[in-house]
Write an enzyme that holds these catalytic residues in place. Structure first.
Site, PDB file in Angstrom:
ATOM      1  N   CYS A   1     -13.136  11.888   7.844  1.00 28.13           N
ATOM      2  CA  CYS A   1     -13.017  10.901   8.935  1.00 28.13           C
ATOM      3  C   CYS A   1     -13.697  11.368  10.225  1.00 28.13           C
ATOM      4  O   CYS A   1     -13.882  10.573  11.142  1.00 28.13           O
ATOM      5  CB  CYS A   1     -11.556  10.574   9.193  1.00 28.13           C
ATOM      6  SG  CYS A   1     -10.667  10.111   7.707  1.00 28.13           S
TER       7      CYS A   1
ATOM      8  N   HIS B   1     -11.110   7.251  15.823  1.00 29.66           N
ATOM      9  CA  HIS B   1     -10.977   6.987  14.392  1.00 29.66           C
ATOM     10  C   HIS B   1      -9.748   6.106  14.166  1.00 29.66           C
ATOM     11  O   HIS B   1      -8.664   6.388  14.685  1.00 29.66           O
ATOM     12  CB  HIS B   1     -10.853   8.320  13.650  1.00 29.66           C
ATOM     13  CG  HIS B   1     -10.428   8.159  12.232  1.00 29.66           C
ATOM     14  ND1 HIS B   1     -11.050   7.262  11.375  1.00 29.66           N
ATOM     15  CD2 HIS B   1      -9.448   8.756  11.509  1.00 29.66           C
ATOM     16  CE1 HIS B   1     -10.461   7.332  10.205  1.00 29.66           C
ATOM     17  NE2 HIS B   1      -9.481   8.224  10.254  1.00 29.66           N
TER      18      HIS B   1
ATOM     19  N   ASN C   1      -8.245   1.963   7.466  1.00 30.05           N
ATOM     20  CA  ASN C   1      -8.892   3.245   7.749  1.00 30.05           C
ATOM     21  C   ASN C   1     -10.150   3.367   6.879  1.00 30.05           C
ATOM     22  O   ASN C   1     -10.050   3.421   5.655  1.00 30.05           O
ATOM     23  CB  ASN C   1      -7.878   4.348   7.415  1.00 30.05           C
ATOM     24  CG  ASN C   1      -8.431   5.748   7.632  1.00 30.05           C
ATOM     25  OD1 ASN C   1      -9.630   5.937   7.791  1.00 30.05           O
ATOM     26  ND2 ASN C   1      -7.548   6.722   7.624  1.00 30.05           N
TER      27      ASN C   1
HETATM   28  N1  ACO Z   1       5.354   0.260   1.086  1.00 29.80           N
HETATM   29  C1  ACO Z   1       6.685   0.381   1.103  1.00 29.80           C
HETATM   30  N2  ACO Z   1       7.304   1.578   1.125  1.00 29.80           N
HETATM   31  C2  ACO Z   1       6.523   2.668   1.132  1.00 29.80           C
HETATM   32  C3  ACO Z   1       5.115   2.598   1.111  1.00 29.80           C
HETATM   33  C4  ACO Z   1       4.545   1.317   1.084  1.00 29.80           C
HETATM   34  N3  ACO Z   1       3.206   1.127   1.078  1.00 29.80           N
HETATM   35  N4  ACO Z   1       4.621   3.851   1.129  1.00 29.80           N
HETATM   36  C5  ACO Z   1       5.664   4.687   1.160  1.00 29.80           C
HETATM   37  N5  ACO Z   1       6.817   3.979   1.157  1.00 29.80           N
HETATM   38  C6  ACO Z   1       8.188   4.475   1.181  1.00 29.80           C
HETATM   39  C7  ACO Z   1       8.291   5.863   0.620  1.00 29.80           C
HETATM   40  O1  ACO Z   1       8.427   5.833  -0.784  1.00 29.80           O
HETATM   41  C8  ACO Z   1       9.544   6.359   1.288  1.00 29.80           C
HETATM   42  O2  ACO Z   1      10.657   5.826   0.605  1.00 29.80           O
HETATM   43  P1  ACO Z   1      12.003   6.692   0.417  1.00 29.80           P
HETATM   44  O3  ACO Z   1      12.487   6.965   1.810  1.00 29.80           O
HETATM   45  O4  ACO Z   1      12.860   5.771  -0.371  1.00 29.80           O
HETATM   46  O5  ACO Z   1      11.568   7.927  -0.288  1.00 29.80           O
HETATM   47  C9  ACO Z   1       9.498   5.706   2.670  1.00 29.80           C
HETATM   48  O6  ACO Z   1       8.605   4.602   2.546  1.00 29.80           O
HETATM   49  C10 ACO Z   1       9.000   6.637   3.754  1.00 29.80           C
HETATM   50  O7  ACO Z   1       7.825   7.292   3.279  1.00 29.80           O
HETATM   51  P2  ACO Z   1       7.045   8.285   4.191  1.00 29.80           P
HETATM   52  O8  ACO Z   1       5.827   8.783   3.488  1.00 29.80           O
HETATM   53  O9  ACO Z   1       8.007   9.300   4.749  1.00 29.80           O
HETATM   54  O10 ACO Z   1       6.584   7.307   5.337  1.00 29.80           O
HETATM   55  P3  ACO Z   1       6.231   7.611   6.804  1.00 29.80           P
HETATM   56  O11 ACO Z   1       7.230   6.991   7.672  1.00 29.80           O
HETATM   57  O12 ACO Z   1       5.869   9.048   7.022  1.00 29.80           O
HETATM   58  O13 ACO Z   1       4.900   6.769   6.970  1.00 29.80           O
HETATM   59  C11 ACO Z   1       2.513   7.111   7.071  1.00 29.80           C
HETATM   60  C12 ACO Z   1       3.733   7.078   6.172  1.00 29.80           C
HETATM   61  C13 ACO Z   1       2.311   5.734   7.656  1.00 29.80           C
HETATM   62  C14 ACO Z   1       1.286   7.466   6.253  1.00 29.80           C
HETATM   63  C15 ACO Z   1       2.796   8.149   8.167  1.00 29.80           C
HETATM   64  O14 ACO Z   1       3.100   9.402   7.620  1.00 29.80           O
HETATM   65  C16 ACO Z   1       1.689   8.311   9.114  1.00 29.80           C
HETATM   66  O15 ACO Z   1       1.554   7.545  10.040  1.00 29.80           O
HETATM   67  N6  ACO Z   1       0.841   9.338   8.898  1.00 29.80           N
HETATM   68  C17 ACO Z   1      -0.328   9.577   9.677  1.00 29.80           C
HETATM   69  C18 ACO Z   1      -1.435   9.885   8.828  1.00 29.80           C
HETATM   70  C19 ACO Z   1      -2.306   8.707   8.547  1.00 29.80           C
HETATM   71  O16 ACO Z   1      -2.255   7.659   9.110  1.00 29.80           O
HETATM   72  N7  ACO Z   1      -3.206   8.958   7.656  1.00 29.80           N
HETATM   73  C20 ACO Z   1      -4.201   8.040   7.364  1.00 29.80           C
HETATM   74  C21 ACO Z   1      -5.273   8.661   6.602  1.00 29.80           C
HETATM   75  S1  ACO Z   1      -5.738  10.223   7.115  1.00 29.80           S
HETATM   76  C22 ACO Z   1      -6.881  10.147   8.283  1.00 29.80           C
HETATM   77  O17 ACO Z   1      -7.517   9.184   8.472  1.00 29.80           O
HETATM   78  C23 ACO Z   1      -7.096  11.344   9.114  1.00 29.80           C
END
Ligand code: ACO
Length: 321
Positions: A111, A248, A278
């Site tokens: 990225c 990004h 993304n």
């Molecule tokens: N739909 C519904 N539920 C989902 C989904 C989905 N698409 N994906 C995960 N879940 C569920 C999980 O199974 C989990 O359920 P559980 O609690 O029953 O186990 C729950 O949601 C929470 O999952 P987490 O992975 O802990 O979710 P989190 O709140 O951390 O959000 C996210 C995930 C949005 C990716 C977050 O970690 C984040 O903002 N990360 C930043 C990184 C990012 O945006 N990366 C993008 C690509 S990397 C880059 O470009 C540099």
């Protein structure tokens, strides 16, 4: 002598897939995706290749810059998802455009790729090696997703952006910051090539993009504000003087957190992630073209571009438009 962005372009695949569309093929919802990421839909390549999208973006950028493909000295393509391993996207593009005099190679910094490619072009221009450089960032990430893994596949989209850069005595890139930390590479991983060597018995199996979302989030909100501040200071500006921050487009919560840490109003962080998701190396040049085409950039504006992602890698550049 500075390196100035003289033209931009972008291309997105025709097929739009909304969060509601995804909820019909996996256990997810618009509420979950949009509240955690800001993403509402994305374009996914069904008919188009990355070379098709990059060519379209490149032709727009060349037209705005007022130069022909034959004037190009160099093509740098930032991507982790080229149509082929060989030849590179940049070489395929060189052939498509008929840019016979251009040296062409790809850069993979995930990225951060477009920032790294732009900064590489800047060095070539300031050294006086080349004058007309096409910098492309693009991805077809949909082919690298595990569509059974709802925690990653909903985040990404496909598309390509391009910029033509040339030497300029007035406006252009004033400072650049780059960084890499390979020791944290496991946070965003994709081992997508099976080892076919008959003497290797424990080769890696095919895999898709996997991510430790919370690690990536922590990395981004700590590293990006510092990279931006360092680039702004090196350019001789104060952070509140910057007109636009083009980051990004990974996640709205990351962008909101960066704005808060920098104490800058969120309005100065234009976004298109709601419609694009993304697009890794494609996200910054597509956003740059988006603001350029909407007349949001004026001569002399102070602009910061910043990318961050797998590697881990990060980069920021401060420039005057
Ligand atoms: N739909 C519904 N539920 C989902 C989904 C989905 N698409 N994906 C995960 N879940 C569920 C999980 O199974 C989990 O359920 P559980 O609690 O029953 O186990 C729950 O949601 C929470 O999952 P987490 O992975 O802990 O979710 P989190 O709140 O951390 O959000 C996210 C995930 C949005 C990716 C977050 O970690 C984040 O903002 N990360 C930043 C990184 C990012 O945006 N990366 C993008 C690509 S990397 C880059 O470009 C540099």
């Amino acid at each position: 002598m500075k390196t100035r962005i003289c033209g931009t372009g972008s291309a997105l695949p025709a097929r739009v897939v909304t969060n509601d569309d995804l909820s019909k093929i996996m256990d997810t919802s618009d509420a979950w995706i949009s509240s955690r990421t800001g993403i509402r839909s994305r374009h996914l390549a069904v008919e188009e290749t990355l070379t098709d999208l990059s060519e379209k973006a490149a032709l727009q950028a060349l037209e705005e810059a007022g130069i022909e493909p034959g004037d190009l000295d160099m093509i740098l393509a930032a991507t982790l998802s080229a149509d082929k391993l060989l030849p590179s996207l940049s070489c395929e593009l060189q052939s498509r455009l008929g840019a016979v005099g251009a040296v062409a190679f790809d850069i993979n910094a995930a990225c951060s790729g477009f920032l790294f490619a732009l900064q590489t072009a800047d060095v070539y221009i300031r050294c006086g090696t080349y004058r007309n450089i096409l910098v492309v960032g693009g991805e077809i990430l949909s082919k690298l997703m595990d569509w059974q893994d709802r925690s990653t596949c909903v985040l990404f989209g496909d598309g390509a952006g391009a910029a033509v850069v040339r030497p300029d005595e007035g406006c252009g890139i004033l400072s650049s910051i780059q960084g890499s930390d390979g020791s944290r590479g496991e946070a965003l991983l994709c081992e997508n090539r099976k080892n076919n060597n008959p003497y290797v018995t424990n080769g890696t199996e095919l895999s898709y993009v996997s991510m430790d979302g919370q690690e990536v989030y922590k990395f981004a909100v700590r590293t990006v504000p510092k990279a931006i501040l360092d680039a702004v200071e090196k350019a001789g500006f104060a952070v509140d003087e910057i007109d636009l921050f083009l980051l990004h487009q990974a996640n709205i919560r990351i962008i909101e957190s960066v704005a808060k840490r920098l104490k800058v109003p969120l309005e100065r962080f234009p976004m298109n992630l709601a419609e694009c998701g993304n697009i890794s190396a494609g996200s910054v040049p597509i956003l740059l073209d988006y603001v350029n085409r909407r007349g949001m950039l004026h001569p002399g504006d102070k602009v910061v571009l910043a990318g961050f992602g797998a590697g881990l890698t990060w980069g920021a550049s401060a420039l005057t438009w």
